[in-house]
Design an enzyme around this catalytic site. Sequence first.
Site, short mmCIF file in Angstrom:
data_model
loop_
_atom_site.label_atom_id
_atom_site.label_comp_id
_atom_site.label_asym_id
_atom_site.label_seq_id
_atom_site.Cartn_x
_atom_site.Cartn_y
_atom_site.Cartn_z
N ASN A 76 0.85 -1.19 0.00
CA ASN A 76 0.00 0.00 0.00
C ASN A 76 0.89 1.24 0.00
OD1 ASN A 76 -1.86 2.02 0.42
ND2 ASN A 76 -2.78 1.11 2.25
N CYS A 98 -2.06 5.24 0.90
CA CYS A 98 -3.09 5.56 1.89
C CYS A 98 -3.05 7.05 2.19
CB CYS A 98 -2.88 4.78 3.19
SG CYS A 98 -4.10 5.26 4.43
#
Lengths: 307, 256
Positions: free
Chosen positions: A127, A130
């Site tokens: 990720n 974010c």
Amino acid sequence: MAALTVRALGLEFRNPVVLASGPAGFGLELAAAFDLSRIGALTTKTVTLEPRRGNPQPRLVDAPCGVLNSIGLQNPGCDAFEVDLLPQIRAFPTRRIVSIAGRSPEEVAALASRLAGEQGVDVLEVNLSCPNVHGETVADNPETVRAFVRGARSASTRPILAKLPGEGKYLDLVEAALSAGADGVALINALRGMRIHTETGLPLLDRQVGGLCGPAIFPIALHRVFEARKAFPETVIVGTGGVSDLRGALEMLFAGADLIGFGFAVMADPTRVFRLAQELDEWLTKRGIADVDQLRGASHRGGIHVR
Amino acid sequence: MKRDSSEGLTAAHQGPFFSASSGRLESSAVAGGYARATIGVDHSFVAPRPGQFVLLRLREGPALPRAFSVLAAEAGRLEFLLKLDGALREALGRAAMGTEVVVRGPYGTPYETRIGRDCRYVLAGGGSGIAPLLHFAAAYPELTEDVAFGVRERGVRDLLPGVDIAVEEEGGETADDRLRKRWKHGLGILACGPEPMLRGIAQRYAAEPDTYVSLETRIGCGFGACQGCSVETRSGMQRVCREGPLFACSEVPWLR
């Protein structure tokens, strides 16, 4: 019956429906109510090395055609993930994509290394986008993306997806992720947005910014996937962002997605997401299309009726 | 009506329900900034227990369904008290009879499974927070000592005939004032209402053993996965939609 199987990342996915990281949590609640074999893969909520409490309330603020979220990567940390959650996730009758995030390439490498020996982790998703944690992980520049993906790559032989933002020079970020060893990309994460209280003039979210998700961002996500497919004809793309129904799923496939991520839709109407593969099958069958593969990227080659 | 079906409780704790229904707005009365609305649902829709909530969405309304506790529930019928101050609530209050409403749930832990059963309670409700408490009072008269309800405008009384409610614009009395008069040692408190009201109650009664507050946050998925509704508690982050909405006041010290 049309063929729905997607071959990507060296794996077979039963169908292109993927639960995106976040709204599905770690899948435990959904597994209690739905048959997970009806989806192609579950992406876990992002796991970090240490536990995180996440952001204070409010964490969700309504927006036209969607919602701003500011969860802040709340998760129990890698230890608890491995001990308490993974044994259950391992038993899910679907592919498991484990989302990870770190404050540095070294942290990402440490996480990837921890999970390298674990059964039941089919894919790692790094990720990099974010919008809801301070001073990290919205990878705005290719160097950052490259460094974080290299961190994961150096520590794991598992297939790696880079979850990227749909803002800025996103194609440069895709290029950076792939050149650093990612096997594919998940496009796009929630877009940064905000709302302000009209009685006080103050931002509604504690961190001012939140991640806009839901139907509001669908056309943007679709365009990013379309552009990424055009620029990278061979890479694996998980098209994510505001897809909520069969029509959106079809558009994502036409634009070039191999797999389709559902985030907001899981929050808004999970039943529908779990029905989607069947709806897709019916749609294909009705048109005499034998394989979902025939749809992928069709917009780039004159549509579905021209081969 | 008192119901003691342990079936509903067990099921609510085994996992989330995904009972969903295309409901229809059957009746709606508007007064004092509130609406009392009845939505007809499939008979298979699991009736919420007091304190549980359902998610409602209108085809033309906000994309993310909103959580509502219920005023009364029976097979095939859910009744709500809605404050008309949000996009969905205003739309619901204005909607024509027969308007389709998408209903999902019920979610949340029923009040009765979170509270001590060895005392009786004063139910302190402000605004639409009165709804789940009336639901509770109807189901558990033996646990209900008294009510301390308050609203700003008198019109709400027309929507809830026979219910003892303080109206601020009449005498300046609030739910909080009534609670001070009606609570005494040995009684518990179940409070549901706007955050300032809950803060006031927390400041005075948090040390009392049976003070509970029903918290409201923007609910996301409703079934415990997305963490959108999570709040800090003494036992870590907890989900309003799953462990909640009712918390022991001592568990949420930030409320004071």
